[in-house]
Design an enzyme around this catalytic site. Structure first.
Site, short mmCIF file in Angstrom:
data_model
loop_
_atom_site.label_atom_id
_atom_site.label_comp_id
_atom_site.label_asym_id
_atom_site.label_seq_id
_atom_site.Cartn_x
_atom_site.Cartn_y
_atom_site.Cartn_z
N ASP A 154 0.86 -1.19 0.00
CA ASP A 154 0.00 0.00 0.00
C ASP A 154 0.90 1.24 0.00
OD1 ASP A 154 -1.69 2.12 0.65
OD2 ASP A 154 -2.93 0.91 2.01
N HIS A 155 0.93 1.91 -1.13
CA HIS A 155 1.88 3.01 -1.29
C HIS A 155 1.49 4.25 -0.48
CE1 HIS A 155 5.34 4.77 -2.84
NE2 HIS A 155 5.08 4.85 -4.13
N ARG A 156 0.28 4.25 0.11
CA ARG A 156 -0.07 5.38 0.99
C ARG A 156 0.78 5.34 2.24
NH1 ARG A 156 -6.32 4.14 1.64
NH2 ARG A 156 -5.36 2.12 1.95
N ILE A 180 3.60 2.75 2.62
CA ILE A 180 4.94 2.18 2.44
C ILE A 180 5.61 2.79 1.20
CG2 ILE A 180 6.14 0.01 1.92
CD1 ILE A 180 3.79 -1.34 3.53
#
Ligand code: CAO
Length: 448
Positions: free
Chosen positions: A420-422, A424
């Site tokens: 989850d790029h929000r 990580i």
């Protein structure tokens, strides 16, 4: 006796001579404040002229086709008694701001005077904000005006708040006018379609999928989705569209680990299980989660903080005849390889037989999806929300690896970590995946 007030076109922006396309009330009609009286339509958009107050329409002086601009009189209304309170005599409507803010005491005194108060000139009364609602901006820019729907300002306002494009709403009123109930029904139907997965991309402005009659092109047969597919489909859909996924790829050299796995197979069989590559992956994942606690977390409901877990429960995707299920192995940090192998055999067996309890599929921190037994080189697994990452594992393959002096055959295991790029960053994901690979490359690290 009630007071009569002219109804004027409010501020409609830079538009002049806008055609009236609909007259919504007749002489003698009772209307509420803000109720739409007349609809205008420019070459860009439509808007309704609302009633300035509650009362009875004396006259609507424009008809369809007439052209109006800001300030034009379009009719008059006999105000209800409560709107018709006399203006304080000592507050001239044309006075300056300081005069208008006279003390309450002075106003009270003026109200108690017996003599009838002079009625303010209509033009001035119209400048009173309570009787002259703020302008309703033109809407629907960008749409074909001929397709713009009719709706009252309150319905338009609600639609704006809900993010609904009124063009998509079916109006049940006269000439297709959209009523509040039409808007509610539209929102309810969109919500239930989204929940059931019938509508792909709702909320993201995508057009619905076209309905195709496949039978026109050849023989077809309809098969119902399995119960698991129906249940998991909407969740997969939600996770896919609502979490910004990025997948990090890496390879672990498992040459030595594989030799160890094969060597320990007898011991596992003795314990009544199989030593599968998956249990090594679970142990390596736990080590990586401990080293990078940010991955062993979930976003709080409001998205403002992380809930960091101090336990290590790992979900494992299991392919069953009914569809994909994810049983969770608990406290993997406290269990040995054989214990994990036994538990995995039991849970995957239950999953295939459809005997998993709901509780056995809850509480995971991280998921592993292994397609290694089937094949493939890489894939992009979908994060199992509210977890933040998932590890996809593909088939290990022997590859020539340059040692500096020559090529050596090494067994390479492909890893695909979706995160989850929000929460990580790419660098953290690359470090996590590398660290996990290193645990698999040298099992002695797992003992440290
Ligand atoms: N590379 C090479 N061989 C592998 C391997 C890998 N990454 N992973 C497993 N294998 C081998 C195993 O060693 C086994 O061989 P042996 O019998 O010679 O030991 C064989 O492939 C079959 O393994 P398996 O897949 O049956 O068993 P597993 O313990 O590795 O996996 C389970 C168990 C439950 C994860 C698996 O059966 C399964 O269901 N996988 C599918 C998961 C899935 O569908 N994921 C997709 C989710 S997204 O839609």
């Amino acid at each position: 006796m009630s007071r009569t007030q002219e109804i004027r076109v409010p501020d409609i922006g830079d538009f002049e001579q806008v055609p009236v396309i609909d007259v919504l009330v007749s002489n003698g009609d009772r209307v509420e404040a803000e109720q739409s009286l007349v609809t205008l339509e420019s070459d860009k958009a439509t808007m309704d002229i609302p009633s300035p107050a509650a009362g009875r329409i004396v006259e609507i002086s424009v008809s369809e086709g007439a052209k109006v601009s800001e300030g034009d009189v379009i009719g008059s209304i006999a105000l209800d008694e409560e709107n018709d309170a006399p203006e304080p005599a000592d507050v001239p409507l044309t006075g300056n701001a300081s005069e208008k803010t006279e003390s309450a005491e002075g106003k009270e005194q003026a109200r108690t005077e017996e003599a009838p108060k002079p009625r303010p000139p209509i033009a001035d009364a119209a400048s009173d904000e309570s009787l002259n609602p703020p302008p309703v901006p033109f809407e629907g820019l960008g749409h074909d005006p001929s397709t713009l729907p009719h709706a009252s300002p309150s319905v338009r306002k609600l639609a704006r708040e809900l993010g609904v494009d009124l063009v998509e709403v079916q109006g049940s009123g006269r000439k297709g006018r959209i009523q509040p109930d039409d808007l509610k029904a539209h929102v309810k139907s969109r919500l239930s379609n989204t929940a059931s997965g019938r509508e792909v991309g709702t909320g993201f402005g995508f057009p619905p999928l076209p309905e195709v009659d496949f039978a026109k092109y050849g023989p077809v047969e309809e098969q119902a989705l399995s119960r698991i597919q129906k249940l998991s489909g909407p969740n997969l859909h939600r996770n896919w569209v609502s979490i910004p996924h990025v997948t990090q790829f890496d390879e672990a050299d498992i040459t030595e680990t594989e030799a160890f796995r094969k060597a320990s197979q007898k011991q596992a069989e003795h314990a009544g299980t199989r030593m599968t590559p998956l249990v090594f992956l679970i142990k390596a994942a736990v080590a990586a989660l401990k080293e990078f606690p940010q991955f062993n977390a979930s976003l709080s409901q409001d998205g403002q903080s992380l809930v960091c877990k101090r336990y290590f429960h790992v979900g494992v995707a299991v392919d069953t005849p009914g569809g994909l299920v994810v049983p969770v192995l608990r406290d993997c940090d406290t269990k040995g390889l054989i214990e994990l192998a036994l538990e995995l055999t039991e849970l995957s067996g239950k999953a295939r037989e459809g005997r998993l309890k709901a509780e056995e599929m809850k509480g995971g921190c991280f998921t592993i999806s292994s397609l290694g037994g089937i094949g493939g080189t890489a894939f992009t697994p979908i994060i199992n929300a509210p977890e933040l990452a998932i590890l996809g594992v593909s088939r290990a393959e022997t590859k020539p690896v340059w040692t500096g002096e020559g090529f050596e055959p090494r067994l390479k295991l492909p890893l695909s970590l979706s995160y989850d790029h929000r929460v990580i960053d790419g660098a953290a994901a690359a470090r996590f995946t590398r660290y996990l690979a290193e645990q698999l490359e040298d099992l002695r690290r797992l003992l440290l």
